[in-house]
Design an enzyme around this catalytic site. Structure first.
Site, PDB file in Angstrom:
ATOM      1  N   LYS A  66       0.756  -1.234   0.085  1.00  0.00           N
ATOM      2  CA  LYS A  66      -0.027   0.098   0.069  1.00  0.00           C
ATOM      3  C   LYS A  66       0.839   1.301  -0.035  1.00  0.00           C
ATOM      4  CE  LYS A  66      -4.325  -1.915   2.087  1.00  0.00           C
ATOM      5  NZ  LYS A  66      -5.345  -1.718   3.115  1.00  0.00           N
ATOM      6  N   ASP A 102     -10.109   2.776   2.230  1.00  0.00           N
ATOM      7  CA  ASP A 102     -10.330   2.048   3.401  1.00  0.00           C
ATOM      8  C   ASP A 102     -11.277   2.803   4.324  1.00  0.00           C
ATOM      9  OD1 ASP A 102      -9.108  -0.547   2.781  1.00  0.00           O
ATOM     10  OD2 ASP A 102      -7.172   0.174   3.241  1.00  0.00           O
TER      11      ASP A 102
END
Ligand code: NAP
Length: 282
Positions: A66, A102
């Site tokens: 990420k 997220d």
């Protein structure tokens, strides 16, 4: 021609994303395929070049990439930049743009059990100060109705302090120890576990003693394997509202899908697919 989408990570073998996205493409009649790519860390740069050369239209990014993906992108959305992690990449006419869905995915799922207009009256306690905590903290801070206060408890308190200090949005927040967090439960309305404590296979572990939790408080665990962690089970028995991590997983995926296709997927159908796979695993 069939459009290519995917997930990059290491490992990715157990991911539910391919089943969820491929079903959504089919339902909307979109000629596309979503593939999980397990990328060896030593081949990361070459693999990204390869995906770009193939003209991949969009992809999700999971552990451990990420952060690493960011240097391979042409543009990064400000929220993802502040969070310091990207979980969704869109190919916009050959330019690769990174987002982080997220936090927004989590907040969307939380608002299924908390009234949005009442968020500003809520005291929130987040346990953990890793990537997921940062995404959730910054997204809660960016809501029009910011929580009354956000307490951030972490095993390593300095990491919680650093996370709050780096937040680009002003919000009432305090870094606390796990010991102090236990006491704070009596004044907290929403408790969120963002650590991996209690996740399969360590299903007997709990991130925080819930002895002082208020009746009616929301106890939220972003873990979804198992669906009901031991911690959530105890929360329910203590009279709290238990909220698991499936909603976050679905909503982060649905937000990515919308960015890629401009179409809103059927999140109920996505949930059915995910629950079917998770129940099958039990
Ligand atoms: P991360 O960046 O590695 O952060 C892990 C956090 O957990 C840190 O705060 C760490 O504390 C804490 N921690 C780990 N082991 C602990 C222990 N034994 N006792 C106390 N604290 C402990 O990980 P992440 O990316 O934020 O992910 C965290 C969890 O969220 C994972 O379980 C992941 O599967 C889940 N997740 C779920 C979704 C969803 O869609 N539902 C999305 C993203 C992530 P220290 O700082 O002290 O090390």
């Amino acid at each position: 021609m069939t459009q290519l989408f995917g997930l990059i990570g290491h490992p990715v073998g157990h991911s539910l994303s391919p089943a969820m996205h491929n079903d959504a493409f089919q339902r909307l009649g979109i000629d596309a395929h979503y593939q999980a790519f397990d990328i060896d860390p030593a081949q990361f740069g070459t693999a990204i070049q390869g995906l770009k050369a193939l003209g991949i239209k969009g992809f999700n990014v999971t552990i451990p990439y990420k952060v690493d993906i960011m240097e391979h992108l042409d543009e990064i959305d400000p929220l993802a930049q502040a969070i310091g992690a990207v979980n969704t990449v869109c190919n916009v006419e050959g330019r690769y743009v990174g987002y982080n869905t997220d936090g927004e995915g989590y907040v969307k799922s939380l608002l299924q059990v908390v009234n949005e207009k009442e968020l500003s009256a809520k005291n929130v306690l987040i346990i953990g100060a890793g990537g997921a905590a940062k995404a959730i903290f910054y997204t809660l801070a960016s809501q029009i109705e910011q929580p009354n206060v956000i307490y951030l408890a972490n095993r390593t308190v300095q990491k919680a302090e650093a996370l709050i200090g780096a937040c680009p949005i002003e919000v009432k927040a305090e870094a606390v120890s796990l010991l102090h967090a236990k006491e704070l439960l009596q004044e907290v309305d929403i408790v969120i576990n963002t650590t991996s404590v209690g996740m399969h296979p360590n299903i007997d572990e709990e991130p925080l003693d819930l002895q002082r939790v208020q009746e009616g408080a929301v106890v939220s665990d972003i873990i979804y394997n198992p669906l009901e962690t031991k911690w959530l089970k105890n929360a329910g028995q203590a009279g709290a509202v238990a909220h698991n991590g499936v909603g976050m997983f679905i909503m982060q995926g649905a937000l990515a899908f919308e960015k890629w296709t401009g179409r809103a997927p059927d999140t109920k159908a996505m949930e059915e697919i995910v629950l079917k796979h998770l129940n099958h695993k039990k």
